[in-house]
Design an enzyme around this catalytic site. Sequence first.
Site, short mmCIF file in Angstrom:
data_model
loop_
_atom_site.label_atom_id
_atom_site.label_comp_id
_atom_site.label_asym_id
_atom_site.label_seq_id
_atom_site.Cartn_x
_atom_site.Cartn_y
_atom_site.Cartn_z
N ALA B 230 0.29 -24.04 -34.77
CA ALA B 230 -0.30 -25.26 -35.32
C ALA B 230 0.25 -26.52 -34.67
CB ALA B 230 -0.08 -25.30 -36.83
N HIS B 231 -0.30 -27.66 -35.07
CA HIS B 231 0.11 -28.98 -34.58
C HIS B 231 1.60 -29.20 -34.81
CE1 HIS B 231 -1.02 -29.34 -38.81
NE2 HIS B 231 -0.13 -30.28 -38.90
N ASN B 232 2.23 -29.76 -33.80
CA ASN B 232 3.65 -30.17 -33.88
C ASN B 232 4.63 -29.01 -33.88
OD1 ASN B 232 2.34 -32.60 -34.34
ND2 ASN B 232 2.97 -32.76 -36.47
N SER B 250 4.31 -28.22 -37.72
CA SER B 250 5.62 -28.88 -37.70
C SER B 250 6.77 -27.92 -37.97
CB SER B 250 5.66 -30.02 -38.74
OG SER B 250 4.64 -30.95 -38.45
#
Lengths: 309, 309, 309
Positions: B230-232, B250
């Site tokens: 996922a993102h980050n 994250s």
Amino acid sequence: MKYTIKNIVELLDKYNVEYHCEGKTDAGFDGFCPLNRLKDNSLTWVRNADNLNVDELNQHHNLVLIAEKGASIPNASFSIFYVPNAHRTFFRIVQELFAEMDPEIKLPQIASTAVVETEKFGEALYVGHHTIIEKSVKLGNHVTILNNVTIQGNVTIGDYTTIESGTVIGACGFGHYWDEDEHPIDVPHFGGVVIGNHVKIGAGNTISRGCLADTVIEDYVKTDNLVHIAHNDYIKYGAMLTACVEISGSTTVGKNAWLAPGTAVREGIELGDDIYTGIGTVITKSQPAGKVVVGVPAKVLRDRKKDEH
Amino acid sequence: MKYTIKNIVELLDKYNVEYHCEGKTDAGFDGFCPLNRLKDNSLTWVRNADNLNVDELNQHHNLVLIAEKGASIPNASFSIFYVPNAHRTFFRIVQELFAEMDPEIKLPQIASTAVVETEKFGEALYVGHHTIIEKSVKLGNHVTILNNVTIQGNVTIGDYTTIESGTVIGACGFGHYWDEDEHPIDVPHFGGVVIGNHVKIGAGNTISRGCLADTVIEDYVKTDNLVHIAHNDYIKYGAMLTACVEISGSTTVGKNAWLAPGTAVREGIELGDDIYTGIGTVITKSQPAGKVVVGVPAKVLRDRKKDEH
Amino acid sequence: MKYTIKNIVELLDKYNVEYHCEGKTDAGFDGFCPLNRLKDNSLTWVRNADNLNVDELNQHHNLVLIAEKGASIPNASFSIFYVPNAHRTFFRIVQELFAEMDPEIKLPQIASTAVVETEKFGEALYVGHHTIIEKSVKLGNHVTILNNVTIQGNVTIGDYTTIESGTVIGACGFGHYWDEDEHPIDVPHFGGVVIGNHVKIGAGNTISRGCLADTVIEDYVKTDNLVHIAHNDYIKYGAMLTACVEISGSTTVGKNAWLAPGTAVREGIELGDDIYTGIGTVITKSQPAGKVVVGVPAKVLRDRKKDEH
């Protein structure tokens, strides 16, 4: 500097956001950053100021922090805006000031390698490379369909809806009968998929068409990547299906549901509105509205709090 | 026969592998096979000789077995090489002798149907059919990108990295704020994806770009199929993400981690270096380095052993 | 009306289905519907008549209901056919009467954007858009391969087999050895994938090729969407792998197995014939034939009943 405190104040006024400003008033910034990768000359934000490492922020030049109204951040040598809903306010500001850096914002265009067989689409359509949209598909206005997407069969997609790359919409559902020789025979799937307005379907999703009626995804539903939505499912307004969620066939997911990553839901059951699951939850029977459910198999833990996402 | 014992001896010398050879010394072989599908005239190997069915091997002609140094295999009528690290030694030999049969080895080429918009790529690039690589992407040397792959947005890929078919890199992450009318609005994702050297990303993966900074995948990370990053996220050096692993946003995965199939990891947590999970593990909070964690929710079971994969 | 009771009677006679007819004998119908979305002038069916809402059906015009032999449905003002195996009988009738509405039925065709490198294919091949079939692939007769599919390496596909959109067959399996510097090196995968006759592979699947021998999928295997089948797996006749099932490497799945959504199976184990799992089951060791297994980790619950799907 590209932007100053003044640009923020203008936007807060535009959105009628009440604010209180502290610290350096002549700060400027060129970009933005998250708290765990601080950069000089940046706009950033904090959800819960209690855990903020003020000393670390003080070591950077020209930081502007958006924080929640009511928080207290002593000894800061940077600029702080206290606002209600810091999360929303921060992202509205960066969306306005840095729109040209957002890869999501596309000019209408049909890529040269895309195959768009349908003639039923509205204005401002974007279709990426190697995407196929069959003749039987209907698309609304301001629809964005990215790369390597397949949309087949009787699929309807509403206005302002985005389909991320690598997703398949309208594949055959999974169902069989057994013939006299005990061979499994695929049940025909005559239905389609109806997707509403302002929906976002993530990358690598598979959404199967219905059997005798349609699979339905209502307005403002959002799915993350690798989500599976089966034949005859009914996903109601504003439901959020995070990564790797699996919804088996003929199941209803209630309004504003939040299904955490890896949640799997049995076929033919009903999840009430505002249901909220923990990561890896396996749901084997219908669940009442407004509850947090967790575990394998899922059990009700407590009521969902307001604004719990 | 295409090869003989002599070819093996030459390679063992080349790699400075000490060995002890027993049995038939004039054996030849044309190919290779696993123990559970034995074929005549083949090179094969065994991890743990204690469970070896010697009688079954004796019934085949011209078998050459690579076994672990220190093992004892009495009554064998076939050739045996005892070596340290039989697994590595066996695969090095077949890689050298049968390279022309390996579908992974490609001549540099950009397929006629591929769309490569970027001009920033190094030498020996391979791009398969129906792949789209957007203008904002940067590719190193000896990069292999197979078929029906999408690489969009600000993505950087290092040297000697391979992306398998059907994967999407750079899709928008999943995040929302709610406007005054309680409509969910997609949070913009301005970040990119930075992938290191000697990485291998499996088929059907989805790797989302970061929100305010980049999603990072360090050198020598390996992912199997249908993995979601996922993102980050920050996936550190040498981490192994097996099939259907889900890493929420994250989150940090430590160096040389081994995440078993179906492991799901909550957002915003940190997994220490050398962490090892059991199949289907659901991780809901940060975990210390060097541990084996299992269960739903995950608990520490014991220390990870050296070389436990 | 397009069809009448007479058309049903003709088909029941054709398939030698004994039946008993009650109610209105001059009913006609234009289409079909499921019980939870009733429409006038439709053919529908019921699995278990005990829960049927007869009053609701009575409010619709021209319904024809297919019900199980031996059921009792009093006070109905619509037409009812009682037959053995109502599920099979209903779908056979709609398949015959409404074949032209089934998106699954395709005329043989190779789409203009498809890349079919192989010359080894039989009659009546259908290939959708943006699909790539490499030179080393062999296809039987009446094979249907939909859109954005990748088939690479040594893959053989039998007669009357369908591959849904977005699927990748023949990707490299996941395996490594570590070199003297502790770098992970990808193990070569020389094997292929052998898929039998009458198989259906769902959308977004990933099927890896074998390492030293082939990955095998026997006749009449059916997979739903987002299923992962790893290197060296052996999926036996008629096994059903529902959505998001993960089969790790070198594992055998027995004949007529039914693996519920989200089932994950450890590498190198053996599942007996006719095994049946609950949703979200995590299988960590071999399981005997004919059992229902559930839980994390999986345990045997009871014997599987005849015809339990």
